[in-house]
Write a protein that holds these residues in place. Structure first.
Motif, mmCIF file in Angstrom:
data_model
loop_
_atom_site.group_PDB
_atom_site.id
_atom_site.type_symbol
_atom_site.label_atom_id
_atom_site.label_comp_id
_atom_site.label_asym_id
_atom_site.label_seq_id
_atom_site.Cartn_x
_atom_site.Cartn_y
_atom_site.Cartn_z
ATOM 1 N N PHE A 5 34.199 61.862 0.924
ATOM 2 C CA PHE A 5 34.916 62.387 -0.257
ATOM 3 C C PHE A 5 35.910 63.234 -0.057
ATOM 4 C CE2 PHE A 5 31.180 60.697 -2.789
ATOM 5 C CZ PHE A 5 31.969 59.719 -3.389
ATOM 6 N N PRO A 6 35.939 64.367 0.902
ATOM 7 C CA PRO A 6 36.910 65.319 0.965
ATOM 8 C C PRO A 6 38.203 64.843 1.548
ATOM 9 C CG PRO A 6 34.752 66.320 1.568
ATOM 10 C CD PRO A 6 34.517 65.156 1.414
ATOM 11 N N ASP A 240 41.433 69.778 0.120
ATOM 12 C CA ASP A 240 41.853 68.812 0.647
ATOM 13 C C ASP A 240 42.621 68.796 2.080
ATOM 14 O OD1 ASP A 240 42.564 66.205 1.468
ATOM 15 O OD2 ASP A 240 43.361 65.555 -0.417
ATOM 16 N N THR A 241 42.033 68.581 3.036
ATOM 17 C CA THR A 241 42.640 68.859 4.494
ATOM 18 C C THR A 241 43.644 67.625 4.845
ATOM 19 O OG1 THR A 241 40.771 67.365 5.474
ATOM 20 C CG2 THR A 241 40.393 69.710 5.273
ATOM 21 N N THR A 242 43.872 66.762 4.060
ATOM 22 C CA THR A 242 44.958 65.540 4.275
ATOM 23 C C THR A 242 45.968 65.817 3.416
ATOM 24 O OG1 THR A 242 43.723 63.927 2.812
ATOM 25 C CG2 THR A 242 43.087 64.174 4.855
ATOM 26 N N LEU A 243 46.143 66.895 2.602
ATOM 27 C CA LEU A 243 47.234 67.266 2.030
ATOM 28 C C LEU A 243 48.695 67.174 2.836
ATOM 29 C CD1 LEU A 243 46.300 70.205 -0.326
ATOM 30 C CD2 LEU A 243 47.536 67.923 -1.242
ATOM 31 N N THR A 244 49.673 66.842 2.573
ATOM 32 C CA THR A 244 50.796 67.137 3.440
ATOM 33 C C THR A 244 50.921 68.308 3.701
ATOM 34 O OG1 THR A 244 52.354 66.753 1.667
ATOM 35 C CG2 THR A 244 51.880 64.796 2.998
ATOM 36 N N ALA A 247 45.388 71.806 3.948
ATOM 37 C CA ALA A 247 44.618 72.298 3.049
ATOM 38 C C ALA A 247 45.384 73.904 2.657
ATOM 39 C CB ALA A 247 43.336 72.442 3.268
ATOM 40 N N VAL A 248 44.919 74.277 1.439
ATOM 41 C CA VAL A 248 45.540 75.866 1.070
ATOM 42 C C VAL A 248 44.485 76.592 1.200
ATOM 43 C CG1 VAL A 248 46.834 77.023 -0.613
ATOM 44 C CG2 VAL A 248 47.446 74.663 -0.208
ATOM 45 N N ALA A 249 44.214 77.672 2.189
ATOM 46 C CA ALA A 249 43.248 78.481 2.058
ATOM 47 C C ALA A 249 43.399 79.309 0.757
ATOM 48 C CB ALA A 249 43.348 79.362 3.300
#
Length: 366
Positions: A5-6, A240-244, A247-249
């Motif tokens: 999922f993530p 979401d670590t696959t954002l272009t 991810a946003v901390a």
């Protein structure tokens, strides 16, 4: 995409059978334009263009309607759906929107908003959940929480449902003209703007962001996340670590946001005059897109922990409730003019598990 999922947003070269993405979905985006192939990503939940959706549907001819059934993803960080009153925050991102004034209804309007999208967006979110509109009813059948098993296709008794959004969902509007919006903002930059908005609106705790949704509206003549000729919008969450761009901390907990381009720039490809003709249809695709991403956010807040299509081999695998009904016209559950308490807005239907079809209206489920 797959129940991994993530990691739901993958570059096209890395997507395939191992991640459970349907070949039909990949083919649709693969032909959507060079920008998609080189700069953007094939995204779970991205709202395809009119032609992209038509290709997916054409390749699905002969498939059973059961291939569109949605199932629960088990939640991410304990979040599946918005099981409390949604709070929508509109963020007009970048000084290119021009000079701000206010109309007779108290809506912000802008000198560089030639199509008049800004006040209509505000009125639409004020109208959702008013005038006994039944468009919101479809989403109320979906739920989350410990009573709901991963993979469930219906909600057990006592589960926390998406509520009917009585009284409207617009919670705040902000014009961030502190700088220009990037010419082609990355997903990370859009998420960072949403985080900035959370602080602006005083939503500085996980609890205050549990039912918040930040719509990041980019100005005319920009190309956020390289949407042009590829798709019309998307929604996501900060983790979401696959954002272009990554991810946003966050120091405010998880938060949901969307990439809302000024997609009138894409013309008919993103729905200009899709249903209504002439000037009355100029914003057809605008309100359809805003409603599409809102309905997906409240049913799949931290994608894909909410309700998505996880049927292996389905042409719709990886899609969310509104994706499965994208750009339908003249059929059950297709696009229509929905009357709310403050006006009429062009909206699309969304997938209804309990009736096994797309639905533009539905009774409220609790």
């Amino acid at each position: 995409m797959s129940p991994t999922f993530p990691a739901r947003r993958r570059g096209k070269a890395r997507v395939g059978a191992a991640l459970g993405v349907s070949a039909t979905l990949l083919a649709a985006f693969g032909t959507a334009g060079s920008a998609q192939a080189t700069s953007a990503t094939v995204r779970h939940g991205v709202f395809p263009t009119v032609s992209g959706a038509a290709q997916i549907r054409a390749n699905a001819v002969g498939q059973a309607s059961s291939d569109e059934t949605l199932s629960y993803g088990g939640g991410i960080d304990g979040i599946g759906v918005m099981s409390g009153q949604p709070k929508v925050y509109l963020v007009f991102y970048g000084s290119q929107w021009g000079t701000q004034t206010t109309d007779a209804n108290g809506n912000l309007k802008f000198s560089n908003d030639a199509k008049g999208g800004a006040p209509v967006a505000q009125m639409m979110f004020k109208g959702i959940g008013t005038g006994s509109e039944a468009w919101s009813g479809t989403m109320t059948q979906y739920c989350d929480g410990p009573l709901v098993s991963t993979g469930a296709t219906s909600c057990p008794s006592g589960a926390a449902h998406v509520p009917y959004p009585t009284g409207g969902v617009l919670a705040g509007v902000w014009y961030d003209n502190s700088a220009k919006s990037p010419r082609a903002a990355s997903g990370h930059q859009l998420g960072a703007e949403a985080l900035k908005a959370a602080h602006h609106f005083g939503n500085t705790t996980p609890a205050s962001n549990r039912y918040a949704y930040y719509v990041i509206l980019s100005p005319h003549n920009t190309n956020p996340d390289h949407y042009q000729n590829a798709y019309c919008a998307w929604h996501d969450y900060n983790g979401d670590t696959t954002l272009t761009g990554g991810a946003v901390a966050s120091d405010v907990g998880d938060f949901a946001f969307s990439n809302q381009p000024y997609n009138m720039d894409s013309g008919a490809g993103c729905g200009v005059n899709f249903l209504n003709s002439g000037s009355a249809g100029t914003l057809d695709g605008w309100t359809i897109t805003l409603g599409h991403e809102y309905s997906e956010t409240i049913t799949d807040q931290n994608p894909a922990g909410g309700w998505t299509n996880n049927i292996a081999g389905s042409p719709y695998q990886g899609q969310e409730n509104a994706d499965e009904c994208a750009w339908l016209k003249g059929v059950t559950g297709g696009v229509g003019n929905v009357t709310m308490g403050n006006g009429t807005y062009t909206e699309q239907g969304s997938w209804s598990n309990d009736t096994d079809q797309c639905a533009l209206t539905h009774s409220t489920v609790s």
